[in-house]
Design an enzyme around this catalytic site. Structure first.
Site, PDB file in Angstrom:
ATOM      1  N   SER A  90       0.826  -1.218   0.000  1.00 13.31           N
ATOM      2  CA  SER A  90       0.000   0.000   0.000  1.00 13.31           C
ATOM      3  C   SER A  90       0.850   1.254   0.000  1.00 13.31           C
ATOM      4  O   SER A  90       1.934   1.280   0.607  1.00 13.31           O
ATOM      5  CB  SER A  90      -0.896   0.010   1.244  1.00 13.31           C
ATOM      6  OG  SER A  90      -1.539   1.272   1.386  1.00 13.31           O
ATOM      7  N   TYR A 134      -2.962  -1.685   9.731  1.00 13.01           N
ATOM      8  CA  TYR A 134      -2.882  -1.960   8.283  1.00 13.01           C
ATOM      9  C   TYR A 134      -1.569  -1.425   7.718  1.00 13.01           C
ATOM     10  O   TYR A 134      -0.855  -2.124   7.004  1.00 13.01           O
ATOM     11  CB  TYR A 134      -4.084  -1.303   7.596  1.00 13.01           C
ATOM     12  CG  TYR A 134      -4.104  -1.393   6.089  1.00 13.01           C
ATOM     13  CD1 TYR A 134      -4.467  -2.582   5.451  1.00 13.01           C
ATOM     14  CD2 TYR A 134      -3.799  -0.288   5.297  1.00 13.01           C
ATOM     15  CE1 TYR A 134      -4.509  -2.668   4.071  1.00 13.01           C
ATOM     16  CE2 TYR A 134      -3.842  -0.359   3.911  1.00 13.01           C
ATOM     17  CZ  TYR A 134      -4.201  -1.556   3.306  1.00 13.01           C
ATOM     18  OH  TYR A 134      -4.239  -1.633   1.928  1.00 13.01           O
ATOM     19  N   LYS A 137       1.408  -3.733   6.162  1.00 12.99           N
ATOM     20  CA  LYS A 137       1.848  -3.559   4.761  1.00 12.99           C
ATOM     21  C   LYS A 137       3.330  -3.149   4.716  1.00 12.99           C
ATOM     22  O   LYS A 137       4.068  -3.598   3.832  1.00 12.99           O
ATOM     23  CB  LYS A 137       0.982  -2.511   4.063  1.00 12.99           C
ATOM     24  CG  LYS A 137      -0.464  -2.942   3.827  1.00 12.99           C
ATOM     25  CD  LYS A 137      -0.575  -4.123   2.889  1.00 12.99           C
ATOM     26  CE  LYS A 137      -1.955  -4.229   2.253  1.00 12.99           C
ATOM     27  NZ  LYS A 137      -2.107  -5.480   1.474  1.00 12.99           N
TER      28      LYS A 137
HETATM   29  N1  LIG Z   1      -8.451  -0.860  -3.512  1.00 15.96           N
HETATM   30  C1  LIG Z   1      -7.578   0.031  -3.034  1.00 15.96           C
HETATM   31  O1  LIG Z   1      -7.810   1.258  -3.064  1.00 15.96           O
HETATM   32  C2  LIG Z   1      -6.271  -0.429  -2.455  1.00 15.96           C
HETATM   33  C3  LIG Z   1      -5.340   0.536  -2.066  1.00 15.96           C
HETATM   34  C4  LIG Z   1      -4.109   0.119  -1.557  1.00 15.96           C
HETATM   35  C5  LIG Z   1      -3.823  -1.224  -1.457  1.00 15.96           C
HETATM   36  N2  LIG Z   1      -4.749  -2.143  -1.833  1.00 15.96           N
HETATM   37  C6  LIG Z   1      -4.404  -3.565  -1.697  1.00 15.96           C
HETATM   38  O2  LIG Z   1      -4.684  -4.241  -2.906  1.00 15.96           O
HETATM   39  C7  LIG Z   1      -5.073  -5.595  -2.614  1.00 15.96           C
HETATM   40  C8  LIG Z   1      -6.394  -5.899  -3.304  1.00 15.96           C
HETATM   41  O3  LIG Z   1      -7.363  -4.972  -2.847  1.00 15.96           O
HETATM   42  P1  LIG Z   1      -8.811  -4.877  -3.509  1.00 15.96           P
HETATM   43  O4  LIG Z   1      -9.314  -3.521  -3.185  1.00 15.96           O
HETATM   44  O5  LIG Z   1      -8.783  -5.326  -4.911  1.00 15.96           O
HETATM   45  O6  LIG Z   1      -9.603  -5.950  -2.614  1.00 15.96           O
HETATM   46  P2  LIG Z   1     -11.064  -6.581  -2.836  1.00 15.96           P
HETATM   47  O7  LIG Z   1     -11.662  -6.663  -1.477  1.00 15.96           O
HETATM   48  O8  LIG Z   1     -11.833  -5.877  -3.904  1.00 15.96           O
HETATM   49  O9  LIG Z   1     -10.741  -8.062  -3.358  1.00 15.96           O
HETATM   50  C9  LIG Z   1     -10.035  -8.935  -2.528  1.00 15.96           C
HETATM   51  C10 LIG Z   1     -10.365 -10.374  -2.922  1.00 15.96           C
HETATM   52  O10 LIG Z   1      -9.641 -11.214  -2.018  1.00 15.96           O
HETATM   53  C11 LIG Z   1     -10.518 -12.204  -1.494  1.00 15.96           C
HETATM   54  N3  LIG Z   1     -10.048 -12.558  -0.148  1.00 15.96           N
HETATM   55  C12 LIG Z   1     -10.087 -11.782   0.954  1.00 15.96           C
HETATM   56  N4  LIG Z   1      -9.572 -12.438   2.005  1.00 15.96           N
HETATM   57  C13 LIG Z   1      -9.188 -13.656   1.537  1.00 15.96           C
HETATM   58  C14 LIG Z   1      -8.583 -14.780   2.146  1.00 15.96           C
HETATM   59  N5  LIG Z   1      -8.274 -14.780   3.457  1.00 15.96           N
HETATM   60  N6  LIG Z   1      -8.307 -15.854   1.382  1.00 15.96           N
HETATM   61  C15 LIG Z   1      -8.633 -15.863   0.070  1.00 15.96           C
HETATM   62  N7  LIG Z   1      -9.222 -14.828  -0.562  1.00 15.96           N
HETATM   63  C16 LIG Z   1      -9.493 -13.737   0.174  1.00 15.96           C
HETATM   64  C17 LIG Z   1     -11.886 -11.562  -1.486  1.00 15.96           C
HETATM   65  O11 LIG Z   1     -12.926 -12.523  -1.478  1.00 15.96           O
HETATM   66  C18 LIG Z   1     -11.841 -10.733  -2.774  1.00 15.96           C
HETATM   67  O12 LIG Z   1     -12.265 -11.488  -3.890  1.00 15.96           O
HETATM   68  C19 LIG Z   1      -5.116  -5.713  -1.087  1.00 15.96           C
HETATM   69  O13 LIG Z   1      -3.890  -6.268  -0.625  1.00 15.96           O
HETATM   70  C20 LIG Z   1      -5.230  -4.271  -0.631  1.00 15.96           C
HETATM   71  O14 LIG Z   1      -4.715  -4.063   0.667  1.00 15.96           O
HETATM   72  C21 LIG Z   1      -5.969  -1.780  -2.328  1.00 15.96           C
END
Ligand SMILES: NC(=O)c1ccc[n+]([C@@H]2O[C@H](COP(=O)([O-])OP(=O)(O)OC[C@H]3O[C@@H](n4cnc5c(N)ncnc54)[C@H](O)[C@@H]3O)[C@@H](O)[C@H]2O)c1
Length: 266
Positions: free
Chosen positions: A149, A162, A166
Site C-alpha cells: 500500500s 494496516y 503492509k
Molecule cells: N483498492 C484500493 O484502493 C487499495 C489501495 C491500496 C492497497 N490495496 C491492496 O490491494 C489488494 C487488493 O485490494 P482490492 O481492493 O482489490 O480488494 P477486494 O476486497 O476488492 O478483493 C479482494 C479479494 O480477495 C478475497 N479474499 C479476501 N480475504 C481472503 C482470504 N483470506 N483468502 C482468500 N481470498 C481472500 C476476497 O474474497 C476478494 O475477492 C489488497 O492487498 C489491498 O490491501 C488496495
C-alpha cells in the site's frame, strides 16, 4: 522494432483474484499469455475470474480457500503447481481491512489488530513460502509480486495496524529478494493508489473522493484496477529481469502529494 511483453509458456497464481485488483491482474497476465490459477475465499468470485481468463484463450483454474490458513495455502499452491506445470509467477494480493474500518489507534481492538495483521502480513508470508517452495522444488526460478500500500510511504493515520502490516510486507520483500536470489526468484512489492474497485467505490464519501482526486499530481481519476495490473505485468516479465527487492507505486503520484487528505471515514 517492437518490444513484446509476453508471458507465453508461464503459469501464474493470483491470491484473492476473485475481485478488484486481483481479478484485473489475473486477466492482464492471461492477456500476456500466462495460464492463471486464482485463489479466493469466495468460490463464485474465483470461478468468474477464471471465465475471464479462459475468454483470453488461457487455462484458468479456481482454487477455493482461506489464504490466512497456512495449511490451506500450502495445499492450494501445490495444487496449482501440479495442475499448471509449476507456478512461475506468484502475485500475493490478499489484503485490506476486511470487516474493520479505519479508526484512531486507541479504538482498535486486539482482535481487529490481529485480523488485519493476519489478513495482510501473514497471508502474504504464507503465500511467499508456498510459492517459493513450489518454484524451488521444480528448479524453474520465478517471480513473486506482493501487493502492499501507498500508506507505507507515510504515517498511516487511523490505519495503524494496516500500515504496519503492509510496511512489514515491504521489508519481507527485500529480505526474500536476497534469500531467494540463489534460486533465480525475483521478489518485488507494488502498491496501487486509492483504486475504484467495487467495494472502495461504494465506501468512499463524495467529499473525500473529490479531495483525493484534487490532490493527485498527474491529475485524472482515482486509480483503476488495471493500472496496478500493468505494473505487475511489467515486473512479471523479462523486461524486469534485473529488478528485485523493490517497491513500486502505480498511483499517478498520489502518495507524493503534500495535499493528500488523511482518511477520515471507514
Ligand atoms: N483498492 C484500493 O484502493 C487499495 C489501495 C491500496 C492497497 N490495496 C491492496 O490491494 C489488494 C487488493 O485490494 P482490492 O481492493 O482489490 O480488494 P477486494 O476486497 O476488492 O478483493 C479482494 C479479494 O480477495 C478475497 N479474499 C479476501 N480475504 C481472503 C482470504 N483470506 N483468502 C482468500 N481470498 C481472500 C476476497 O474474497 C476478494 O475477492 C489488497 O492487498 C489491498 O490491501 C488496495
Amino acid at each position: 522494432m517492437t518490444i513484446p511483453i509476453t508471458l507465453a509458456g508461464t503459469s501464474a497464481l493470483v491470491t484473492g483474484g476473485g475481485a478488484g485488483i486481483g481479478r484485473a491482474v489475473a486477466v492482464r497476465l492471461a492477456q500476456a499469455g500466462a495460464n492463471v490459477a486464482v485463489t479466493d475465499i469466495v468460490a463464485t468470485a474465483a470461478w468468474e475470474t477464471c471465465e475471464l481468463v479462459r475468454a483470453e484463450g488461457r487455462e484458468g483454474i479456481a482454487l477455493i480457500g482461506d489464504m490466512t490458513d497456512p495449511d490451506q495455502v500450502d495445499q492450494l499452491i501445490e495444487e496449482a503447481a501440479q495442475r499448471l506445470g509449476g507456478v512461475h509467477i506468484g502475485v500475493n494480493n490478499v489484503g485490506m481491512l476486511g470487516k474493520h474500518t479505519a479508526a484512531p489507534f486507541l479504538e482498535w481492538t486486539a482482535r481487529a489488530m490481529s485480523d488485519v495483521v493476519t489478513g495482510n502480513l501473514l497471508a502474504t508470508m504464507y503465500s511467499c513460502r508456498a510459492e517459493a517452495t513450489a518454484m524451488i522444488s521444480r528448479g524453474i526460478g520465478g517471480v513473486i509480486v506482493n501487493v502492499t500500500s501507498g500508506e507505507t510511504t507515510r504515517p498511516a493515520v487511523r490505519l495503524a495496524p494496516y500500515g504496519a502490516a503492509k510496511a512489514a510486507i515491504n521489508h519481507l520483500t527485500r529480505t526474500l529478494a536476497i534469500e531467494l536470489a540463489p534460486h533465480r526468484i525475483r521478489v518485488n512489492a507494488v502498491a496501487p493508489g486509492t483504486t475504484l474497485t467495487h467495494d472502495v467505490a461504494a465506501r468512499l464519501g463524495a467529499e473525500y473522493r473529490q479531495a483525493l482526486k484534487a490532490s493527485i499530481p498527474l491529475g485524472g481519476e482515482l486509480s483503476d484496477p488495471r493500472d496496478l495490473a500493468d505494473l505487475v505485468l511489467f515486473l512479471a516479465s523479462d523486461l524486469a529481469a534485473h529488478t528485485t527487492g523493490q517497491f513500486l507505486l502505480s498511483d499517478n503520484g498520489a502518495f507524493l502529494s503534500r495535499s493528500r487528505p488523511e482518511l477520515t471515514a471507514g
